[in-house]
Write a protein that holds these residues in place. Structure first.
Motif, PDB file in Angstrom:
ATOM      1  N   GLY A   1       0.770  -1.231   0.000  1.00  0.00           N
ATOM      2  CA  GLY A   1       0.000   0.000   0.000  1.00  0.00           C
ATOM      3  C   GLY A   1       0.800   1.279   0.000  1.00  0.00           C
ATOM      4  N   LEU A   2       2.126   1.205  -0.159  1.00  0.00           N
ATOM      5  CA  LEU A   2       2.934   2.422  -0.213  1.00  0.00           C
ATOM      6  C   LEU A   2       2.482   3.286  -1.384  1.00  0.00           C
ATOM      7  N   ASP A   3       2.259   4.574  -1.105  1.00  0.00           N
ATOM      8  CA  ASP A   3       1.749   5.470  -2.133  1.00  0.00           C
ATOM      9  C   ASP A   3       2.841   6.189  -2.913  1.00  0.00           C
ATOM     10  N   LEU A   4       3.934   6.548  -2.239  1.00  0.00           N
ATOM     11  CA  LEU A   4       4.945   7.398  -2.876  1.00  0.00           C
ATOM     12  C   LEU A   4       6.309   7.120  -2.263  1.00  0.00           C
ATOM     13  N   VAL A   5       7.323   7.028  -3.103  1.00  0.00           N
ATOM     14  CA  VAL A   5       8.693   6.884  -2.622  1.00  0.00           C
ATOM     15  C   VAL A   5       9.519   8.049  -3.145  1.00  0.00           C
ATOM     16  N   TRP A   6      10.212   8.718  -2.222  1.00  0.00           N
ATOM     17  CA  TRP A   6      11.109   9.817  -2.577  1.00  0.00           C
ATOM     18  C   TRP A   6      12.518   9.266  -2.753  1.00  0.00           C
TER      19      TRP A   6
ATOM     20  N   GLY B   1       9.137  10.138  -6.633  1.00  0.00           N
ATOM     21  CA  GLY B   1       9.494  11.540  -6.548  1.00  0.00           C
ATOM     22  C   GLY B   1      10.971  11.766  -6.321  1.00  0.00           C
ATOM     23  N   THR B   2      11.482  12.862  -6.874  1.00  0.00           N
ATOM     24  CA  THR B   2      12.854  13.269  -6.587  1.00  0.00           C
ATOM     25  C   THR B   2      12.856  14.020  -5.263  1.00  0.00           C
ATOM     26  N   GLY B   3      13.721  13.595  -4.378  1.00  0.00           N
ATOM     27  CA  GLY B   3      13.687  14.202  -3.050  1.00  0.00           C
ATOM     28  C   GLY B   3      15.041  14.620  -2.530  1.00  0.00           C
ATOM     29  N   ILE B   4      15.699  15.577  -3.155  1.00  0.00           N
ATOM     30  CA  ILE B   4      15.216  16.540  -4.136  1.00  0.00           C
ATOM     31  C   ILE B   4      16.226  16.680  -5.282  1.00  0.00           C
ATOM     32  N   LEU B   5      15.784  17.353  -6.373  1.00  0.00           N
ATOM     33  CA  LEU B   5      16.721  17.824  -7.392  1.00  0.00           C
ATOM     34  C   LEU B   5      17.121  19.250  -7.035  1.00  0.00           C
ATOM     35  N   PRO B   6      18.410  19.528  -6.845  1.00  0.00           N
ATOM     36  CA  PRO B   6      18.825  20.910  -6.595  1.00  0.00           C
ATOM     37  C   PRO B   6      18.595  21.772  -7.834  1.00  0.00           C
TER      38      PRO B   6
ATOM     39  N   ASP C   1       7.948  10.969 -16.199  1.00  0.00           N
ATOM     40  CA  ASP C   1       6.500  10.882 -16.052  1.00  0.00           C
ATOM     41  C   ASP C   1       5.893  10.001 -17.134  1.00  0.00           C
ATOM     42  N   THR C   2       6.384  10.143 -18.354  1.00  0.00           N
ATOM     43  CA  THR C   2       5.895   9.319 -19.452  1.00  0.00           C
ATOM     44  C   THR C   2       6.291   7.856 -19.255  1.00  0.00           C
ATOM     45  N   LEU C   3       7.549   7.637 -18.883  1.00  0.00           N
ATOM     46  CA  LEU C   3       8.049   6.281 -18.665  1.00  0.00           C
ATOM     47  C   LEU C   3       7.267   5.559 -17.570  1.00  0.00           C
ATOM     48  N   SER C   4       6.863   6.300 -16.537  1.00  0.00           N
ATOM     49  CA  SER C   4       6.202   5.683 -15.378  1.00  0.00           C
ATOM     50  C   SER C   4       4.683   5.665 -15.501  1.00  0.00           C
ATOM     51  N   GLY C   5       4.150   6.163 -16.611  1.00  0.00           N
ATOM     52  CA  GLY C   5       2.709   6.182 -16.764  1.00  0.00           C
ATOM     53  C   GLY C   5       2.026   7.231 -15.904  1.00  0.00           C
ATOM     54  N   GLY C   6       2.694   8.369 -15.712  1.00  0.00           N
ATOM     55  CA  GLY C   6       2.088   9.463 -14.958  1.00  0.00           C
ATOM     56  C   GLY C   6       2.217   9.333 -13.452  1.00  0.00           C
ATOM     57  N   ARG C   7       3.325   8.734 -13.002  1.00  0.00           N
ATOM     58  CA  ARG C   7       3.514   8.525 -11.556  1.00  0.00           C
ATOM     59  C   ARG C   7       4.591   9.417 -10.952  1.00  0.00           C
ATOM     60  N   PHE C   8       5.071  10.392 -11.701  1.00  0.00           N
ATOM     61  CA  PHE C   8       6.231  11.157 -11.244  1.00  0.00           C
ATOM     62  C   PHE C   8       5.834  12.420 -10.485  1.00  0.00           C
ATOM     63  N   HIS C   9       6.618  12.734  -9.438  1.00  0.00           N
ATOM     64  CA  HIS C   9       6.517  13.982  -8.689  1.00  0.00           C
ATOM     65  C   HIS C   9       7.895  14.646  -8.722  1.00  0.00           C
ATOM     66  N   LEU C  10       7.930  15.910  -9.109  1.00  0.00           N
ATOM     67  CA  LEU C  10       9.189  16.641  -9.202  1.00  0.00           C
ATOM     68  C   LEU C  10       9.445  17.384  -7.898  1.00  0.00           C
ATOM     69  N   GLY C  11      10.361  16.861  -7.099  1.00  0.00           N
ATOM     70  CA  GLY C  11      10.758  17.525  -5.869  1.00  0.00           C
ATOM     71  C   GLY C  11      11.980  18.394  -6.121  1.00  0.00           C
ATOM     72  N   LEU C  12      11.864  19.684  -5.833  1.00  0.00           N
ATOM     73  CA  LEU C  12      12.933  20.649  -6.066  1.00  0.00           C
ATOM     74  C   LEU C  12      13.383  21.271  -4.752  1.00  0.00           C
ATOM     75  N   GLY C  13      14.615  21.753  -4.743  1.00  0.00           N
ATOM     76  CA  GLY C  13      15.110  22.468  -3.578  1.00  0.00           C
ATOM     77  C   GLY C  13      16.411  23.162  -3.895  1.00  0.00           C
TER      78      GLY C  13
END
Length: 349
Positions: A27-32, A58-63, A80-92
């Motif tokens: 049931g894990l929803d998201l991995v950073w 998700g990227t946790g994080i891209l500088p 996002d395309t490769l994963s079928g719309g599962r990507f989250h862009l984490g920035l910092g």
């Protein structure tokens, strides 16, 4: 409330990916996937995308300094395309030690740079027209007097799966948090103690939300800590895994008079302890610095105890505005990490 975790691949990346596959079933929803100054995050996420089917990545994080804004947009669209719309862009912004010390790039105007990256990403993904951007820190195409003069506006050659990929921003300082609350889809804080969060960030979040585009969904927030569930003393002792982490960031991730993480502890009401942690860590006394982390901080940053207690901690995070509970499983006895993911998923539902 969704359940997320941060990928730890100290024992090998293939082994870590195997664990994500199991946790996805639980049931894990998201991995950073962190980057820091280790392996680059997008490469590892590509591998995870091929190994998984439902868990979001998700990227946790891209500088924001280490890639051009356009490359950030291209990378996000590709994953996002490769994963079928599962990507989250984490920035910092990361920090000067990494950006200047490892990448050799000036650490300058982090808020402006972050906002420029967000704006460029949205324009690249939309593909409404060739990219022309005159931002606070970024100009595309490059002005003729800064290059050959042959640059011309271009549109992303390929079509993204989604024209809007969720963007999360890691932010700690008031101005950074306000900017994230105004412009990003999600916020990634650190040293988030639910009971103290409003005192540290409440005003900045309120100002940012007041400026937020009504077209955006409500801000989502990912925070949490080590997770252990059970009745034995070893479960409560699992909280201790956070001490060295707090000491590293509040003591070692910055200079004596400039440390964003130390500032968070101070603003949370732990001024004396924060000063002592920094002094000890910068003197090379890392164990003593860890020991100086107050028990209240250790408990506030963890979810370790009996089932009923963990339920109370989950409720505290939810009350503080957390939408994605970020846990690092600490199995005890005959437990496995995947067992803890399944149980916390049940408790948070």
């Amino acid at each position: 409330m969704k359940i997320s975790t941060v990928l730890s691949y100290a024992g090998g990346f293939t082994e870590a990916a195997d664990a994500v596959v199991e946790q996805e079933r639980a049931g894990l929803d998201l991995v950073w996937v962190p980057e820091a100054y280790g392996f680059d995050s997008p490469s590892l996420i590509g591998y995870l995308a091929a190994r998984t089917t439902t868990v979001e990545l998700g990227t946790g994080i891209l500088p924001v300094y280490t890639r051009t804004p356009t490359l950030v947009a291209m990378t996000a669209a590709g994953i996002d395309t490769l994963s079928g719309g599962r990507f989250h862009l984490g920035l910092g912004a990361s920090g000067p030690q990494v950006i200047e010390g490892f990448h050799g790039v000036p650490f300058r105007a982090p808020i402006a740079r972050t906002l420029d990256v967000i704006d460029v990403c949205h324009q690249v993904w939309a593909r409404d027209e060739p990219l022309r951007f005159n931002g606070r820190q970024v100009t595309v195409p490059l002005p003729p007097d800064q290059g050959t003069g042959f640059g011309k506006p271009l549109k992303l050659l390929t079509h993204p799966l989604r024209p809007r990929i969720p963007i999360w921003v890691a932010a700690l300082g008031d101005h950074n948090v306000e900017a994230a609350a105004a412009s990003a889809d999600g916020w990634l804080p650190m040293l988030f103690i639910p009971e103290r969060a409003a005192a540290v960030w409440g005003d900045a979040l309120a100002r940012g939300v007041a400026r937020r585009d009504p077209a955006l969904s409500p801000l989502v927030v990912s925070a949490g800590g080590p997770l252990a569930i059970g009745d034995g003393p070893e479960v409560v002792a699992a909280r201790e895994t956070i001490r060295a982490h707090v000491a590293l960031y509040a003591g070692g991730m910055g200079a004596k008079n400039k440390n964003f993480y130390n500032d968070v502890l101070r603003r949370a009401g732990f001024e004396e302890a924060a000063a002592r942690i920094a002094d000890l860590y910068l003197d090379g006394k890392k164990a003593e610095a860890a020991a100086a982390v107050p028990d209240e901080v250790v408990e506030g940053l963890t979810l370790c105890g009996p089932r009923s207690y963990v339920q109370e901690r989950i409720a505290a995070y939810r009350e503080a505005g957390v939408t994605h509970l970020q846990v690092q499983p600490v199995p005890t006895g005959d437990q496995r990490a995947v067992d803890l993911i399944a149980l916390v998923k049940q408790l948070a539902s």
